[in-house]
Design a protein around this motif. Structure first.
Motif, PDB file in Angstrom:
ATOM      1  N   ILE A 255      50.160 -54.616  78.599  1.00  0.00           N
ATOM      2  CA  ILE A 255      50.146 -55.393  77.353  1.00  0.00           C
ATOM      3  C   ILE A 255      51.416 -56.226  77.227  1.00  0.00           C
ATOM      4  N   ALA A 256      52.544 -55.657  77.651  1.00  0.00           N
ATOM      5  CA  ALA A 256      53.814 -56.396  77.590  1.00  0.00           C
ATOM      6  C   ALA A 256      53.713 -57.681  78.404  1.00  0.00           C
ATOM      7  N   GLU A 257      53.116 -57.607  79.579  1.00  0.00           N
ATOM      8  CA  GLU A 257      52.962 -58.799  80.415  1.00  0.00           C
ATOM      9  C   GLU A 257      52.085 -59.849  79.722  1.00  0.00           C
ATOM     10  N   LYS A 258      51.053 -59.403  79.013  1.00  0.00           N
ATOM     11  CA  LYS A 258      50.176 -60.332  78.298  1.00  0.00           C
ATOM     12  C   LYS A 258      50.926 -61.019  77.163  1.00  0.00           C
ATOM     13  N   ILE A 259      51.754 -60.260  76.459  1.00  0.00           N
ATOM     14  CA  ILE A 259      52.542 -60.854  75.365  1.00  0.00           C
ATOM     15  C   ILE A 259      53.520 -61.880  75.927  1.00  0.00           C
ATOM     16  N   LEU A 260      54.208 -61.503  77.002  1.00  0.00           N
ATOM     17  CA  LEU A 260      55.220 -62.382  77.588  1.00  0.00           C
ATOM     18  C   LEU A 260      54.624 -63.648  78.201  1.00  0.00           C
ATOM     19  N   SER A 261      53.333 -63.618  78.506  1.00  0.00           N
ATOM     20  CA  SER A 261      52.691 -64.798  79.095  1.00  0.00           C
ATOM     21  C   SER A 261      52.321 -65.840  78.052  1.00  0.00           C
ATOM     22  N   LEU A 262      52.378 -65.475  76.769  1.00  0.00           N
ATOM     23  CA  LEU A 262      52.029 -66.410  75.699  1.00  0.00           C
ATOM     24  C   LEU A 262      53.119 -67.462  75.518  1.00  0.00           C
ATOM     25  N   ASP A 264      54.863 -70.517  72.903  1.00  0.00           N
ATOM     26  CA  ASP A 264      55.136 -70.617  71.467  1.00  0.00           C
ATOM     27  C   ASP A 264      53.897 -71.117  70.709  1.00  0.00           C
ATOM     28  N   GLY A 265      53.489 -70.357  69.685  1.00  0.00           N
ATOM     29  CA  GLY A 265      52.342 -70.725  68.870  1.00  0.00           C
ATOM     30  C   GLY A 265      51.011 -70.239  69.398  1.00  0.00           C
ATOM     31  N   GLU A 266      50.976 -69.746  70.625  1.00  0.00           N
ATOM     32  CA  GLU A 266      49.715 -69.315  71.233  1.00  0.00           C
ATOM     33  C   GLU A 266      49.287 -67.950  70.693  1.00  0.00           C
ATOM     34  N   VAL A 267      47.963 -67.780  70.545  1.00  0.00           N
ATOM     35  CA  VAL A 267      47.376 -66.535  70.045  1.00  0.00           C
ATOM     36  C   VAL A 267      46.632 -65.845  71.185  1.00  0.00           C
ATOM     37  N   SER A 268      46.785 -64.545  71.281  1.00  0.00           N
ATOM     38  CA  SER A 268      46.118 -63.778  72.339  1.00  0.00           C
ATOM     39  C   SER A 268      44.663 -63.521  71.993  1.00  0.00           C
ATOM     40  N   THR A 269      43.943 -62.962  72.949  1.00  0.00           N
ATOM     41  CA  THR A 269      42.614 -62.417  72.673  1.00  0.00           C
ATOM     42  C   THR A 269      42.813 -61.075  71.975  1.00  0.00           C
ATOM     43  N   VAL A 270      41.733 -60.407  71.627  1.00  0.00           N
ATOM     44  CA  VAL A 270      41.845 -59.055  71.065  1.00  0.00           C
ATOM     45  C   VAL A 270      42.215 -58.110  72.213  1.00  0.00           C
ATOM     46  N   ILE A 271      43.300 -57.368  72.041  1.00  0.00           N
ATOM     47  CA  ILE A 271      43.811 -56.477  73.089  1.00  0.00           C
ATOM     48  C   ILE A 271      43.841 -55.054  72.560  1.00  0.00           C
ATOM     49  N   GLU A 272      43.257 -54.145  73.336  1.00  0.00           N
ATOM     50  CA  GLU A 272      43.197 -52.741  72.918  1.00  0.00           C
ATOM     51  C   GLU A 272      44.414 -51.975  73.426  1.00  0.00           C
ATOM     52  N   SER A 273      44.961 -51.100  72.566  1.00  0.00           N
ATOM     53  CA  SER A 273      46.045 -50.195  72.957  1.00  0.00           C
ATOM     54  C   SER A 273      45.747 -48.814  72.380  1.00  0.00           C
TER      55      SER A 273
END
Length: 343
Positions: A255-262, A264-273
């Protein structure tokens, strides 16, 4: 008072370098001002008093006069703040002695201006002592000056010892990121603090809500996070500023890698944790000011860790057998720690 506080700053800058202790062999000397021996040399009670007096004033100003009897949980059970402070102070004194012993080898000495500064601090500190203090502790102006100069030398020894060590910190390792975490939680916390996981049915409902919220955000780029949080009654939605290491500890590496790939201003998909379903929005992928500060903090921590190893080797050669049992406990009891009316 400012000069006196400078002594505290000099002492604490060195004392915070490590958190080490030593152990060893018992010797006693009757009718002496020696509190204990370390490295074959006597440490006078007056020297301990100088350290303790400075720390006492600082602690009491911050926490109040009753701090000393407060019970703390330690590795060896429980101890009062007074007991822990005494052990720390003696470890600090020993640390400085070991570091000063390395000064000549490292070609470290005080400049004339530094000696003049130490003289001024010593004068101010000594003038602040009462006649009773001096009579009971046998403190001299020369002893105060010795303590101050030794701490100044020890600080320089520390910086000299780490000067040639290469601390490579990448930008990615130090990078500080600010993002918004909109979490559709899949657990609740009871009044007694226990965590109760949602049923599969309720988790499915939360996932539906998360997808619905993401869809509304896609249709309206200006959709308010606050409005969505209120609409779905989200309990743990908030913005966070973290480095990569902290992010991995909080969410896991994937999940950290997904956050860091965003961006500025970009929104992620729905991510389960393990917490539930998240929608992340990147606010600032690299905060330059915070990244610089974090890099400095990482370097400082690595310097301390490196120096700990260096110090351990020095300690073995200087005195590896010292133990708190070597210390004259009756003399330690002379220092009041917050008690104003001494008997």
């Amino acid at each position: 008072m400012q000069k006196k506080k400078r002594l505290l700053a000099v002492v604490l800058s060195v004392l915070c370098v490590l958190s080490l202790t030593a152990c060893g062999k018992k010797e006693e000397k009757a009718e002496s001002t020696a509190l204990y021996k370390f490295g074959g040399k006597e440490i006078a009670y007056g020297e301990f008093y100088i350290y303790a007096k400075t720390v006492e004033e600082d602690y009491q100003k911050t926490y109040g006069n009753g701090i000393w009897s407060l019970e703390l949980t330690t590795d060896n059970g429980s101890s009062t703040v007074r007991e822990v402070t005494i052990q720390d102070l003696i470890a600090d004194i020993n640390r400085v002695k070991v570091m000063v012993a390395q000064a000549e080898h490292l070609k470290v000495s005080l400049s004339d201006s530094e000696k003049a500064e130490a003289e001024n601090i010593a004068t101010a500190f000594y003038k602040g002592l009462t006649e009773e203090d001096i009579s009971e502790t046998k403190i001299t102006k020369d002893l105060v000056l010795q303590v101050i100069e030794e701490n100044m030398i020890a600080e320089k020894v520390y910086h000299q010892a780490i000067a040639d060590y290469d601390f490579e910190i990448s930008e990615e390792e130090a990078r500080m990121t600010t993002f918004y975490d909109m979490i559709f939680e899949c657990y609740s916390i009871k009044k007694d603090g226990t965590v109760k996981e949602y049923t599969d049915e309720k988790k499915a409902t939360q996932l539906e809500k998360a997808n619905e919220a993401l869809s509304s955000m896609a249709q309206d780029e200006n959709a308010s996070f606050d409005a969505i949080v209120e609409k779905y009654d989200l309990q743990y939605a908030a913005s966070h500023t973290m480095g990569k290491t902290e992010m991995i500890e909080e969410y896991g590496e994937s999940i950290a890698e997904k956050i860091l790939s965003l961006t500025d201003g970009e929104v992620s998909t729905v991510i389960e944790s393990d917490y539930g379903y998240h929608i992340f929005k990147m606010i600032k992928s690299n905060d330059q000011d915070l990244t610089k500060k974090n890099k400095e903090e990482i370097v400082a921590q690595k310097q301390k860790e490196y120096f700990n190893g260096v110090y351990e080797e020095w300690l073995k050669k200087y005195d590896s057998k010292f133990n708190m049992e070597d210390v004259n406990k009756d003399m330690l009891d002379l220092f009041p720690f917050g008690v104003k009316d001494k008997k």
